[in-house]
Design an enzyme around this catalytic site. Structure first.
Site, PDB file in Angstrom:
ATOM      1  N   HIS A 142      46.738  -5.370 -19.474  1.00 32.75           N
ATOM      2  CA  HIS A 142      48.036  -5.655 -20.083  1.00 32.75           C
ATOM      3  C   HIS A 142      48.916  -6.247 -18.985  1.00 32.75           C
ATOM      4  O   HIS A 142      49.224  -5.565 -17.999  1.00 32.75           O
ATOM      5  CB  HIS A 142      48.657  -4.396 -20.674  1.00 32.75           C
ATOM      6  CG  HIS A 142      47.921  -3.872 -21.871  1.00 32.75           C
ATOM      7  ND1 HIS A 142      47.799  -2.533 -22.159  1.00 32.75           N
ATOM      8  CD2 HIS A 142      47.247  -4.534 -22.862  1.00 32.75           C
ATOM      9  CE1 HIS A 142      47.094  -2.389 -23.270  1.00 32.75           C
ATOM     10  NE2 HIS A 142      46.747  -3.586 -23.707  1.00 32.75           N
ATOM     11  N   GLU A 145      51.848  -4.503 -17.147  1.00 28.09           N
ATOM     12  CA  GLU A 145      51.596  -3.216 -16.496  1.00 28.09           C
ATOM     13  C   GLU A 145      51.042  -3.503 -15.101  1.00 28.09           C
ATOM     14  O   GLU A 145      49.842  -3.724 -14.927  1.00 28.09           O
ATOM     15  CB  GLU A 145      50.634  -2.387 -17.344  1.00 28.09           C
ATOM     16  CG  GLU A 145      51.220  -2.055 -18.718  1.00 28.09           C
ATOM     17  CD  GLU A 145      50.244  -1.367 -19.650  1.00 28.09           C
ATOM     18  OE1 GLU A 145      49.191  -0.888 -19.173  1.00 28.09           O
ATOM     19  OE2 GLU A 145      50.539  -1.303 -20.867  1.00 28.09           O
ATOM     20  N   HIS A 246      46.330   1.456 -16.183  1.00 26.63           N
ATOM     21  CA  HIS A 246      47.408   1.060 -17.091  1.00 26.63           C
ATOM     22  C   HIS A 246      48.703   1.724 -16.632  1.00 26.63           C
ATOM     23  O   HIS A 246      48.708   2.525 -15.698  1.00 26.63           O
ATOM     24  CB  HIS A 246      47.091   1.511 -18.519  1.00 26.63           C
ATOM     25  CG  HIS A 246      45.951   0.779 -19.162  1.00 26.63           C
ATOM     26  ND1 HIS A 246      46.095   0.004 -20.295  1.00 26.63           N
ATOM     27  CD2 HIS A 246      44.632   0.707 -18.841  1.00 26.63           C
ATOM     28  CE1 HIS A 246      44.923  -0.506 -20.647  1.00 26.63           C
ATOM     29  NE2 HIS A 246      44.014  -0.087 -19.770  1.00 26.63           N
ATOM     30  N   GLU A 335      46.572   6.145 -16.653  1.00 34.89           N
ATOM     31  CA  GLU A 335      47.961   5.729 -16.860  1.00 34.89           C
ATOM     32  C   GLU A 335      48.744   6.232 -15.648  1.00 34.89           C
ATOM     33  O   GLU A 335      48.847   7.445 -15.432  1.00 34.89           O
ATOM     34  CB  GLU A 335      48.518   6.328 -18.150  1.00 34.89           C
ATOM     35  CG  GLU A 335      47.759   5.940 -19.415  1.00 34.89           C
ATOM     36  CD  GLU A 335      48.219   4.617 -19.997  1.00 34.89           C
ATOM     37  OE1 GLU A 335      49.258   4.092 -19.528  1.00 34.89           O
ATOM     38  OE2 GLU A 335      47.541   4.109 -20.913  1.00 34.89           O
TER      39      GLU A 335
END
Length: 549
Positions: A142, A145, A246, A335
């Site tokens: 992404h 990110e 991420h 994350e």
């Protein structure tokens, strides 16, 4: 002795009628004071005056101005990098550390930016050492990110710059084939967009469960350019372990993200759930606060800082599940930050938070077992299937016969099989005890696959009365008929269980027995008949006919 004369203060005094009165004319008498030593009073006053003058001059002097001090930023990661800066950093790594670092490209983005990857390992310019596990770290699928992207650039620098001085880093680099891909979506990063230049979410664009039966050519067809490059990279290399970085939370998730029976909010358990959850927890536990399961940006709480993917939310056609469904690679997702692009001054904090976790996950590629699958002649078997009993996920060997199987400490039964148009070869089922800790060498277990000859026989008998379940008591007796063979299966063959004519109380009972011939007696038979001490899988139609005969 010196005598000093002092005139009384206020002039001379005299006593009149018992009282002291001032005399109009000062008395000439002097008071004499005796001192312990001889002093030159005038000399003393002169020295005192000189010292007083020097002190006054010192006070008048201006204080010397301090030299300005330049502030030096000692942060390991100071700022975000654009695509060209990232390329320059990776190029510098391979120039300064040519024995352990090599930059290459996985493919190109839609806007023709390179998907740059840094390979770090001892002997990086040569063929990978046999059984050295391959690990990949990827980020920035992404584009907005960006923290993981900078972490991987930093990790490459850290590994190369500390290789010569840090024993732990040297061991990791010497024993692991490391591939760092900082940006899967460089176009999205340049535009500060989640999506690719084609406005696609690349983490929803991989093949999934519905595509399992498709050939590779169909899998790749009509995929996004970046996704196609990643798919080929994953399928062409025997990666053992992977992590995708991420941002938006602070936690780790693992497969399944989705499955045919998955329900959002509930766990979707994969065959290696124990290994995946352990890897996820290992990363979280080595992070300063991820293990608490709480972050400041959201009210969600994750036990141990980890979550099964579907239990968090469903992700259809994601890269994490693609790795596990279509290859040997086991991938988890990290994350890292509540903010997708925090201020650059915060990058150093993220680096310090995640360094230990990134290193220990690299070491985890050595857990479980590894080895080679060979034929009777000791030649490696390409694309042999390695099976661990009780796990519905098999690993496939490389073109050099290598396999790796990540397993937690415990007892396992393992075997290997290989098929081609001339038949199947299979190893013995062996029991292994896994005791190795993280960072230690995996237990090496080589498997030799031999020809497997199986045949099915119909075994019949006569008994009084008929009862399907009672008939199973004869299974052990049936097995004694096949010495020196392995019983694959014994089933009651109901269609052949018939009443015997003219004897209503007696029935014929029948069993279908499938056996696998034991190698040594079979080899003895072939040696007596054809003078061949070892029977191999045929390599030609002629040899196949001979074996069948």
């Amino acid at each position: 002795m010196t005598t000093m004369l002092l005139e009384p203060a206020g002039g001379a005094w005299q006593k009149v009628d018992g009282k002291w009165e001032a005399v109009k004319e000062p008395a000439k008498a002097k008071i004499r004071v005796k001192l312990e030593k001889d002093y030159d009073i005038e000399e003393m006053l002169k020295k005192y005056s000189e010292r007083l003058e020097k002190h006054k001059k010192k006070k008048k002097k201006k204080k010397k101005a301090l030299e300005p001090v330049e502030w030096v930023d000692t942060s390991f990661i100071k700022t975000y990098s654009d695509h060209d800066q990232m390329r320059d950093i990776l190029d510098k790594m391979q120039v300064e550390h040519p024995d352990i670092a090599e930059r290459y490209k996985v493919g190109h983005s839609l806007e023709d930016r390179e998907l740059l990857c840094m390979r770090i390992s001892q002997g990086v310019r040569n063929q990978r050492t046999l059984l050295k596990p391959m690990v990949k770290y990827v980020a920035n699928i992404h584009g907005d990110e960006a923290v993981g992207r900078e972490m991987l650039i930093g990790l490459g620098r850290y590994l190369t710059e500390n290789y010569a001085t840090d024993p732990r880093i040297r061991r990791i680099v010497d024993t692991t084939d490391i591939h760092l891909l900082p940006s899967v979506n460089p176009d999205g990063n340049a535009a500060d967009s989640r999506h690719s230049a084609n406005d696609e979410d690349l983490n929803r664009a991989f093949p999934g469960w519905m595509d399992l039966e498709l050939p590779r050519s169909e899998l790749i067809k009509d995929r996004e350019k970046e996704v196609k490059a990643m798919m080929n990279w994953i399928l062409d290399n025997p990666f053992v372990l992977s992590i995708s970085f991420h941002d938006g939370r602070v936690m780790i998730n693992y497969p399944w993200d989705d499955s045919p029976a998955a329900v959002e909010g509930e766990k979707s358990i994969c065959p290696d759930d124990d290994v995946f959850s352990e890897l996820a927890a290992l990363y979280a536990e080595n992070h300063p606060f991820m293990w608490t399961g709480k972050c400041l940006c959201h009210c969600e709480t994750f036990t141990k800082g980890i979550s099964n993917g579907a239990e968090w939310y469903l992700v259809d056609n994601g890269m994490q599940d693609y790795n596990y469904l279509f290859s040997n690679c086991m991938e988890i997702t990290a994350e890292l930050s509540c903010w997708k692009r925090p201020p650059a001054t915060h990058l150093q904090v993220e680096w310090e938070n995640n360094l230990d976790s990134m290193l220990i996950l690299l070491e985890s590629a050595h857990m479980g077992i590894k080895g080679k699958v060979l034929d009777e002649d000791g030649e490696p078997l390409n694309r042999a299937v390695v099976q661990v009993c009780g796990r519905d996920k098999h690993m496939t060997t490389t073109n050099r016969g290598e396999y790796w199987r990540l397993l937690l400490p415990g007892t396992y039964q393992v075997k290997a099989a290989h098929s081609n148009k001339f038949g199947e070869v299979e190893s013995d089922l062996i029991t292994v005890e896994v005791t190795n800790d993280y960072g230690k060498e995996a237990l090496e277990v080589d498997l030799t696959a031999r020809i497997k000859l199986e045949e099915t026989f119909l075994v019949t008998g006569v008994k009084v009365s008929f009862c399907k379940f009672f008939d199973n008591k004869y299974v052990d007796e049936v097995k004694t008929l096949f010495e020196d063979c392995t019983i694959v299966s014994v089933e009651l063959h109901e269609s052949e269980c018939k009443q015997i004519p003219d004897d209503p109380s007696s029935y014929q009972v029948a069993f279908l027995v499938r056996i696998a011939f034991a190698p040594l007696p079979m080899f003895g038979f072939f040696s007596e008949r054809w003078g061949e001490s070892i029977v191999r899988r045929p390599t030609s139609d002629f040899e196949l006919k001979k074996l069948l005969r």
